[in-house]
Design a protein around this motif. Structure first.
Motif, PDB file in Angstrom:
ATOM      1  N   CYS A 295       1.108  -1.591  -0.011  1.00  0.00           N
ATOM      2  CA  CYS A 295      -0.144   0.300  -0.466  1.00  0.00           C
ATOM      3  C   CYS A 295       1.050   0.802   0.108  1.00  0.00           C
ATOM      4  N   CYS A 301       0.142   7.954   3.551  1.00  0.00           N
ATOM      5  CA  CYS A 301      -0.986   7.627   4.194  1.00  0.00           C
ATOM      6  C   CYS A 301      -0.881   7.866   5.367  1.00  0.00           C
ATOM      7  N   GLN A 303      -1.708   6.676   8.388  1.00  0.00           N
ATOM      8  CA  GLN A 303      -2.688   5.501   9.118  1.00  0.00           C
ATOM      9  C   GLN A 303      -1.263   4.537   8.950  1.00  0.00           C
ATOM     10  N   ALA A 304      -0.513   4.888   8.107  1.00  0.00           N
ATOM     11  CA  ALA A 304       0.811   4.246   7.945  1.00  0.00           C
ATOM     12  C   ALA A 304       1.606   4.135   8.885  1.00  0.00           C
ATOM     13  N   SER A 328       2.224  -4.038   3.769  1.00  0.00           N
ATOM     14  CA  SER A 328       1.116  -3.239   4.797  1.00  0.00           C
ATOM     15  C   SER A 328       1.715  -1.941   5.809  1.00  0.00           C
ATOM     16  N   GLY A 329       0.798  -1.262   5.198  1.00  0.00           N
ATOM     17  CA  GLY A 329       1.363   0.132   6.382  1.00  0.00           C
ATOM     18  C   GLY A 329       0.835  -0.085   7.744  1.00  0.00           C
ATOM     19  N   CYS A 330      -0.526  -0.398   7.742  1.00  0.00           N
ATOM     20  CA  CYS A 330      -1.200  -1.336   8.800  1.00  0.00           C
ATOM     21  C   CYS A 330      -2.012  -2.441   9.094  1.00  0.00           C
ATOM     22  N   LYS A 332      -5.185  -2.699   8.603  1.00  0.00           N
ATOM     23  CA  LYS A 332      -6.053  -1.880   7.183  1.00  0.00           C
ATOM     24  C   LYS A 332      -6.090  -3.166   6.336  1.00  0.00           C
ATOM     25  N   GLY A 333      -4.388  -3.603   5.109  1.00  0.00           N
ATOM     26  CA  GLY A 333      -4.443  -4.127   4.958  1.00  0.00           C
ATOM     27  C   GLY A 333      -5.249  -3.864   3.437  1.00  0.00           C
ATOM     28  N   CYS A 334      -5.290  -2.716   2.816  1.00  0.00           N
ATOM     29  CA  CYS A 334      -5.476  -2.210   1.735  1.00  0.00           C
ATOM     30  C   CYS A 334      -4.925  -2.708   0.557  1.00  0.00           C
TER      31      CYS A 334
HETATM   32  S1  SF4 Z   1      -3.169  -0.445   4.377  1.00  0.00           S
HETATM   33 FE1  SF4 Z   1      -4.374   1.399   4.425  1.00  0.00          FE
HETATM   34  S2  SF4 Z   1      -5.334   2.762   5.304  1.00  0.00           S
HETATM   35 FE2  SF4 Z   1      -2.754   1.126   6.103  1.00  0.00          FE
HETATM   36  S3  SF4 Z   1      -1.159   2.752   6.146  1.00  0.00           S
HETATM   37 FE3  SF4 Z   1      -1.528   1.098   4.115  1.00  0.00          FE
HETATM   38  S4  SF4 Z   1      -2.830   2.267   2.839  1.00  0.00           S
HETATM   39 FE4  SF4 Z   1      -3.312   3.394   4.187  1.00  0.00          FE
END
Ligand code: SF4
Length: 382
Positions: A295, A301, A303-304, A328-330, A332-334
Motif C-alpha cells: 500500500c 497514508c 494511518q501508516a 502493509s502500512g497498517c 487494514k491491509g488495503c
Molecule cells: S493499509 Fe491502507 S490505511 Fe493502512 S497504511 Fe496502508 S494504505 Fe494506509
C-alpha cells in the motif's frame, strides 16, 4: 499505539478523502473506459493539481493523489470538462459498477454499462452502503467472479444475460431492455429487506430472494485469464508496480489508444496488440513486482506506521514464482485484503510477519526491523 480508522466509504471526485500526502480524488469513468482525450486530460490535471501520482484501485477506478485545498477546484473544473464528474456526490457514491475490460465492440456491454451508470446517477434519494457495487461481466465469458461486487450481470454460453446477487448461485434472466430495471430493483430489495453492508452477508443472514431469482448460474469451464500482462482480443493488459503510475506515464499511454480500467490495478490498452516501450509499465508475466502488493504506506497514508514501497521493491526479487508478498502500512491491509504467502504488517517498531494470512491476522509470528528483513530476505520464503 495507533488507532485504526475504518472509514467505510471510498473517496470520490466530489467527496475527496484527506490522506498523508493531501486530498485523494477518485475518478470513475462512466463505463470504465477513458478516451485518449480523457486520459491525457487526467495526466495533465494530476501533474498540475496533484503530486503527479495516480493509483489504480481494485474497483476499476483511478485516484489522483496529493491534491491541495488550493488546486482542488481547478481539478474538478477540469474533470467536469472531460465528462468525468457525476452530477452530485450521492450519484457518484451510488455509481459503483465494474465493467469487464474484455468487452468487444458490438457485444452490447458498453451500452449496458452506460445505461446502468446513468440509471444509478438518476436514482435520487436512493442510498446504498458505501462499498455496495455492481459487476457487469458480459464479455465473451465471465472474468469478474472473484472480484468484489454485490450484483453481478453475466452472459451464459447461449448469450443469455443473468442478473445474480453475489452469494447466490441463482439469478434472474434479463434482456438488454430489462437489465437496468432488474438490477436496480434487486438493489432496492436489498435495502428494503434490511441489508446493511454487502449482499452476500445479507443472504447468509437468511434473506430470501424474490421469486424471479431462481435460474441457476452456468459453471464457467473457460480458463479465466490471469490478471497478468497479456494480449487479448480486446487489447493489451499492462501492469504497474503496486498499481501506481506517474502522470507522465498515463500521458504517454494516452497517445496510443483509449484505456480500459480493470479491478486488477492494471490497464487494458484498447485495440493494441503490443505494449509501448515505456520504462515504468510491466509487460512481462514473470516480473517479480507482480508478486508483491504494497500500500501507499508512510508518509503518503496518514494511518501508516512505516514506509512500505522501498522495502517492497527491495524484497521483490526474492519472492519465488508461485508465492506472494504483501507489505502493509497498517493492519487494514488495503492493498491486498486476501491472504498472501508472506504478509508484513507495519508496527511501531518493525514489521510483524504473517504466513499464509492477511494483514488483519489475529496473531503475528514475530516482528522484524527493515534492516533484518533485508539482511536475509530468502529466509522469509523458506
Ligand atoms: S493499509 Fe491502507 S490505511 Fe493502512 S497504511 Fe496502508 S494504505 Fe494506509
Amino acid at each position: 499505539m495507533s488507532t485504526l480508522i475504518v472509514k467505510g466509504w471510498c473517496p470520490g471526485g466530489l467527496r475527496p478523502m484527506l490522506s498523508g500526502d493531501g486530498l485523494l480524488v477518485r475518478v470513475k469513468p462512466l463505463i470504465g473506459r477513458l478516451t485518449q482525450t480523457q486520459a491525457a486530460g487526467i495526466a495533465y490535471l494530476a501533474d498540475q493539481c496533484g503530486n503527479g501520482l495516480i493509483d489504480l484501485s481494485a474497483r476499476a477506478t483511478l485516484t489522483i493523489r496529493g491534491v491541495t485545498d488550493q488546486t482542488y477546484d481547478r481539478l474538478i473544473t477540469g474533470l467536469k470538462e472531460l465528462n468525468l464528474i457525476d452530477p452530485t456526490p450521492e450519484a457518484e457514491a451510488r455509481r459503483n459498477c465494474i465493467v469487464t475490460p474484455y468487452w468487444e465492440n458490438g457485444d452490447g456491454t458498453a451500452e449496458l454499462a452506460e445505461g446502468l451508470a446513468k440509471a444509478l446517477q438518476g436514482q435520487q434519494g436512493f442510498r446504498l452502503p458505501g462499498k455496495f457495487g455492481f459487476a457487469l461481466d458480459t464479455g465473451p465469458f465471465p472474468v469478474l467472479r472473484a472480484v468484489s461486487a454485490d450484483i453481478r450481470i453475466e452472459r451464459d454460453t447461449n448469450g443469455m444475460l443473468l442478473c445474480r446477487p453475489d452469494g447466490a448461485d441463482t439469478g434472474a434472466h434479463v434482456t438488454p431492455d430489462s437489465l437496468v430495471q432488474t438490477a436496480i430493483s434487486l438493489a432496492e430489495w436489498f435495502v428494503t429487506t434490511g441489508g446493511r453492508t454487502r449482499m452476500a452477508a445479507h443472504l447468509a443472514d437468511g434473506a430470501v430472494l424474490p421469486s424471479a431469482f431462481t435460474v441457476m448460474k452456468e459453471a464457467s469451464h473457460r480458463k479465466i485469464p490471469q490478471p497478468v500482462p497479456h494480449v487479448s482480443s480486446a487489447g493489451v493488459l499492462v501492469g504497474f508496480a503496486f498499481g501506481q503510475l506517474q502522470a507522465v506515464t498515463l500521458g504517454a499511454l494516452a497517445t496510443h489508444s483509449p484505456l480500459r480500467l480493470t479491478p486488477w490495478r492494471m490497464l487494458l490498452l484498447e485495440g493494441q496488440t503490443q505494449a509501448p516501450a515505456l520504462n515504468d509499465i510491466i509487460t512481462s508475466q514473470n516480473d517479480p513486482l507482480l508478486r508483491v502488493a504494497a500500500c501507499t504506506g508512510a508518509p503518503g497514508c496518514s494511518q501508516a506506521l512505516l514506509p512500505t514501497r522501498h522495502l517492497a521493491h527491495a524484497l521483490a526479487p526474492y519472492v519465488p514464482q508461485g508465492q506472494s508478498l504483501h507489505i502493509s502500512g497498517c493492519s487494514k491491509g488495503c492493498a491486498h485484503p486476501n491472504a498472501a504467502s508472506v504478509t508484513l504488517v507495519a508496527q511501531e517498531r518493525g514489521f510483524a510477519l504473517v504466513r499464509n494470512g492477511n494483514a488483519c491476522a489475529a496473531s503475528y509470528e514475530r516482528t522484524f526491523s527493515p534492516a533484518m528483513l533485508l539482511e536475509d530476505p530468502d529466509a522469509l520464503f523458506l
